[in-house]
Write an enzyme that holds these catalytic residues in place. Structure first.
Site, PDB file in Angstrom:
ATOM      1  N   HIS A  52       2.902   9.003  -6.106  1.00 26.01           N
ATOM      2  CA  HIS A  52       2.152   9.246  -4.876  1.00 26.01           C
ATOM      3  C   HIS A  52       1.120  10.340  -5.120  1.00 26.01           C
ATOM      4  O   HIS A  52       1.282  11.167  -6.018  1.00 26.01           O
ATOM      5  CB  HIS A  52       3.097   9.675  -3.738  1.00 26.01           C
ATOM      6  CG  HIS A  52       3.851   8.550  -3.120  1.00 26.01           C
ATOM      7  ND1 HIS A  52       5.000   8.039  -3.685  1.00 26.01           N
ATOM      8  CD2 HIS A  52       3.627   7.816  -1.993  1.00 26.01           C
ATOM      9  CE1 HIS A  52       5.455   7.041  -2.927  1.00 26.01           C
ATOM     10  NE2 HIS A  52       4.634   6.895  -1.899  1.00 26.01           N
ATOM     11  N   SER A  63       3.421   5.561   3.170  1.00 27.62           N
ATOM     12  CA  SER A  63       3.548   6.892   2.589  1.00 27.62           C
ATOM     13  C   SER A  63       2.249   7.444   2.028  1.00 27.62           C
ATOM     14  O   SER A  63       2.077   8.669   1.940  1.00 27.62           O
ATOM     15  CB  SER A  63       4.602   6.866   1.480  1.00 27.62           C
ATOM     16  OG  SER A  63       4.322   5.842   0.540  1.00 27.62           O
TER      17      SER A  63
END
Length: 264
Positions: free
Chosen positions: A245, A40
């Site tokens: 993230h 990711s």
């Protein structure tokens, strides 16, 4: 007359050499056949503008897409995917061939269980967080090296003519920073120590495989969660899978310059 002729010929020769040299020096670099593999952090989860129809969350703001948009690229295949482990990246490597000239990837965090680390550290006590990080670090130093070796061997075998670049993960927190609520500094320090261990192991295995490792931790200095500067990482957020993230700014100002530091 002979002298003049020789001088004339010499002048013409020098001029031609200058023209040829100029043509060589200004010739465009060969276009790159680029394949982006990984998890990711490479697909761009958290950066928005997702352009795939599945669940991989491939973002046009992710560093692979940004690099491909700003460099001479003949072909770009974006295979990175949310949740990818080492076994998944080995499957992604089917996109590689002898014509591939650049491969980038990030992998290892999901294998080591850092998603579970963040859940346990968010919901548990300081000691439970420290213990869960210790378990992840043990996995990273004992089991993960062999898995990374297999990934790098597969990638280099499938793309024998490619430059292979492995990018690491940033530290999540600035300790003693601006946050007055949320996780304790004990938990934040434990989580950062897990990121440090993962970077050290990945760097060692990349070096052993003869591929390039890029440590992104320094590129995020001053932009971690709880820093006084702009945060380039999401804290706990919705959708949950985007938590911890990089933001679009983290991809553009953290990861992209890190990659360009070794590719130009």
């Amino acid at each position: 007359m002979v002298v003049r002729t020789r001088r004339f010929l010499a002048t013409i020769t020098v001029s031609l050499l200058a023209l040829v040299g100029g043509a060589v020096s200004t010739a465009a670099a060969p276009a790159v056949d680029y394949v982006a593999l990984g998890d990711s952090y490479s697909s761009g989860v958290g950066a928005g503008s997702y352009n795939d129809s599945g669940n991989c969350k491939r973002s046009s703001n992710a560093y692979p897409a940004l690099w491909a948009d700003s460099h001479p690229v003949s072909d770009f295949e974006f295979a990175a995917c949310l949740g990818a482990r080492t076994s998944d990246v080995i499957s992604q490597a089917a996109a590689l061939d002898a014509g591939t000239t650049l491969v980038t990837l990030s992998v290892g965090g999901n294998d080591a269980g850092f998603t579970d680390v963040m859940i346990d550290c968010t919901l548990g006590t300081d000691q439970q967080c420290v213990d869960r990080v210790a378990t992840a670090k043990d996995y990273a130093t004992t089991t993960l090296p062999g898995l990374l070796d297999e990934v790098y061997a597969t990638v280099t075998a499938n793309a024998p003519n490619a430059e292979v670049i492995v990018l690491g993960y940033p530290r999540f927190y600035e300790i003693g920073g601006s946050c007055r609520v949320g996780l304790s500094d004990t938990k934040r320090s434990a989580i950062n120590s897990g990121a440090d261990t993962l970077a050290e192991v990945t760097a060692q295995r990349a070096a052993a495989a003869g591929v390039t490792f890029v440590d992104v931790r320094g590129h995020f200095d001053g932009h971690e969660i709880c820093s006084d500067g702009e945060w380039w990482l999401h804290s706990l957020t919705w959708p949950v899978d985007e938590s911890y993230h990089p933001t679009a700014a983290g991809q553009a100002s953290g990861y992209l310059p890190a990659l360009e530091s070794v590719t130009g």
